[in-house]
Design a protein around this motif. Structure first.
Motif, PDB file in Angstrom:
ATOM      1  N   ALA A 148     -47.436  22.977  12.669  1.00 27.51           N
ATOM      2  CA  ALA A 148     -46.778  22.427  11.478  1.00 27.51           C
ATOM      3  C   ALA A 148     -45.448  21.813  11.893  1.00 27.51           C
ATOM      4  O   ALA A 148     -44.834  22.231  12.883  1.00 27.51           O
ATOM      5  CB  ALA A 148     -46.549  23.520  10.440  1.00 27.51           C
ATOM      6  N   ALA A 149     -45.021  20.815  11.142  1.00 26.85           N
ATOM      7  CA  ALA A 149     -43.733  20.179  11.418  1.00 26.85           C
ATOM      8  C   ALA A 149     -42.609  21.194  11.220  1.00 26.85           C
ATOM      9  O   ALA A 149     -42.676  22.058  10.351  1.00 26.85           O
ATOM     10  CB  ALA A 149     -43.535  18.977  10.501  1.00 26.85           C
ATOM     11  N   LEU A 150     -41.568  21.065  12.049  1.00 27.30           N
ATOM     12  CA  LEU A 150     -40.433  21.977  11.962  1.00 27.30           C
ATOM     13  C   LEU A 150     -39.674  21.802  10.660  1.00 27.30           C
ATOM     14  O   LEU A 150     -39.508  20.691  10.159  1.00 27.30           O
ATOM     15  CB  LEU A 150     -39.472  21.715  13.121  1.00 27.30           C
ATOM     16  CG  LEU A 150     -39.780  22.352  14.476  1.00 27.30           C
ATOM     17  CD1 LEU A 150     -38.659  22.025  15.440  1.00 27.30           C
ATOM     18  CD2 LEU A 150     -39.954  23.852  14.372  1.00 27.30           C
ATOM     19  N   LEU A 151     -39.206  22.905  10.123  1.00 31.47           N
ATOM     20  CA  LEU A 151     -38.317  22.860   8.981  1.00 31.47           C
ATOM     21  C   LEU A 151     -36.884  22.665   9.463  1.00 31.47           C
ATOM     22  O   LEU A 151     -36.599  22.762  10.665  1.00 31.47           O
ATOM     23  CB  LEU A 151     -38.449  24.153   8.174  1.00 31.47           C
ATOM     24  CG  LEU A 151     -39.856  24.452   7.648  1.00 31.47           C
ATOM     25  CD1 LEU A 151     -39.871  25.774   6.884  1.00 31.47           C
ATOM     26  CD2 LEU A 151     -40.355  23.323   6.757  1.00 31.47           C
ATOM     27  N   ASP A 152     -35.976  22.423   8.557  1.00 34.17           N
ATOM     28  CA  ASP A 152     -34.594  22.098   8.929  1.00 34.17           C
ATOM     29  C   ASP A 152     -33.850  23.261   9.576  1.00 34.17           C
ATOM     30  O   ASP A 152     -32.847  23.055  10.258  1.00 34.17           O
ATOM     31  CB  ASP A 152     -33.819  21.627   7.692  1.00 34.17           C
ATOM     32  CG  ASP A 152     -34.351  20.307   7.155  1.00 34.17           C
ATOM     33  OD1 ASP A 152     -34.961  19.559   7.934  1.00 34.17           O
ATOM     34  OD2 ASP A 152     -34.156  20.040   5.953  1.00 34.17           O
ATOM     35  N   ASN A 153     -34.337  24.486   9.368  1.00 39.62           N
ATOM     36  CA  ASN A 153     -33.609  25.647   9.884  1.00 39.62           C
ATOM     37  C   ASN A 153     -34.120  26.108  11.249  1.00 39.62           C
ATOM     38  O   ASN A 153     -33.917  27.254  11.638  1.00 39.62           O
ATOM     39  CB  ASN A 153     -33.700  26.808   8.884  1.00 39.62           C
ATOM     40  CG  ASN A 153     -35.148  27.242   8.646  1.00 39.62           C
ATOM     41  OD1 ASN A 153     -36.079  26.545   9.022  1.00 39.62           O
ATOM     42  ND2 ASN A 153     -35.319  28.385   8.013  1.00 39.62           N
ATOM     43  N   ALA A 154     -34.755  25.223  12.003  1.00 42.42           N
ATOM     44  CA  ALA A 154     -35.261  25.587  13.328  1.00 42.42           C
ATOM     45  C   ALA A 154     -34.113  26.003  14.238  1.00 42.42           C
ATOM     46  O   ALA A 154     -33.021  25.421  14.204  1.00 42.42           O
ATOM     47  CB  ALA A 154     -36.026  24.423  13.943  1.00 42.42           C
TER      48      ALA A 154
END
Length: 310
Positions: free
Chosen positions: A144-150
């Protein structure tokens, strides 16, 4: 100084190998590939073996083992081309959380109800994450694509890279085994191709590469466990050595199988695709080569025989 791995540690890894060999063979990989890549029964079996609690402290109900034990298990996960995210969850995210404030819910992790999964900026994706679905070269990985809090945490990166290296060792071992077995039954000029000197040399090169890669990976794991200042250097060395061995094993196995080695009908392709995926995960070759170069050429890690065991 004794560099051998304790027998009891090897026994645990062998038990995992035997279990996965009986429950996660090529026919299961094909079934997963035709479905949604996941089978709850497989995850339940891993939980029953206690693998989700491998690194959870004993006082919290886990086995309380060390990173080296985890790496040996990760190697077996690679050998079996395990589809479930056991490595990412129990062997990467759990130890990272334990070192950074502790597990939020140890009971849920032990029971398999919770799968804490790492999300690091270096990857650009999250295994089994909840973001936008991404396509992987490996059909058995759900990305899945990374979320902003990676995270950009260096320790998490090292844990992910060294466990990927351990899996790559297992993948290389499995592909070598497949190549050796096929070389015994494929014939040319009236005899098995395994009897030809050129083929023997090719497979021997893979075996040698693995002999050099294994101790490098175990050294990196120990450096992480000891929180050594040079741990990141050893991790990058391990990722490079393991990926090189796995690539060589894949290329050699294809050569042994001939043109059909590229086809879907040959089981080999599952291990090859996992190799390609993990070689670029948690830092590609350029990233880890740069870390090694910077440490050695920059003088942060002196080389030479007098510094070998420093």
């Amino acid at each position: 100084m004794d560099f051998l791995i304790a027998p009891e540690r090897l026994e645990l890894a062998e038990a995992v190998r035997d279990y996965l060999a009986g429950t996660h063979g090529p026919e299961v990989l094909r079934k997963l590939d035709e479905g949604d890549n996941r089978d709850p029964a497989i995850w339940d079996g891993l939980v029953e073996m206690g693998l989700t609690g491998l690194l959870v402290p004993e006082e919290s109900g886990g086995l309380g083992l060390a990173l080296l034990d985890a790496a040996l298990v990760a190697r077996e996960c690679g050998r079996a081309c395990l589809a479930e995210p056991l490595v990412e969850s129990a062997l990467v995210m759990v130890p990272w959380q334990l070192r950074n404030g502790g597990l939020a819910d140890a009971d849920a992790v032990l029971s398999g109800e919770a799968q804490p999964l790492p999300a690091h900026q270096i990857n650009g994706w999250q295994s089994d994450g909840e973001g936008e679905a991404l396509e992987s070269v490996d059909p058995l990985r759900n990305l899945a694509a990374l979320l902003d809090n990676a995270s950009d945490d260096a320790q998490l990166l090292d844990l992910g890279a060294v466990m990927s290296a351990a899996q790559l060792v297992g993948l290389a071992e499995a592909m070598l085994d497949q190549a050796v077995e096929y070389s015994k039954i494929r014939e040319q000029f009236g005899q098995p191709i395994g009897g030809f000197q050129a083929m023997k040399h090719r497979l021997a090169d893979v075996a040698v590469a693995l002999e050099f890669a294994r101790p490098v990976v175990w050294r990196a794991v120990q450096a992480l466990d000891d929180e050594a200042g040079s741990a990141s250097l050893h991790v990058s060395h391990a990722k490079l050595a393991a990926a090189d061995a796995a690539y060589l094993a894949a290329e050699s196995a294809i050569q042994v199988h001939g043109a059909m080695g590229y086809t879907y009908e040959v089981d080999l392709h599952f291990w090859m695709k996992r190799t390609w995926a993990l070689a670029g995960a948690w830092g590609d070759r350029a990233f880890h080569q740069r870390r090694v170069d910077d440490a050695i050429l920059g003088g942060a890690h002196p080389i030479g025989p007098e510094n070998t065991f420093a």
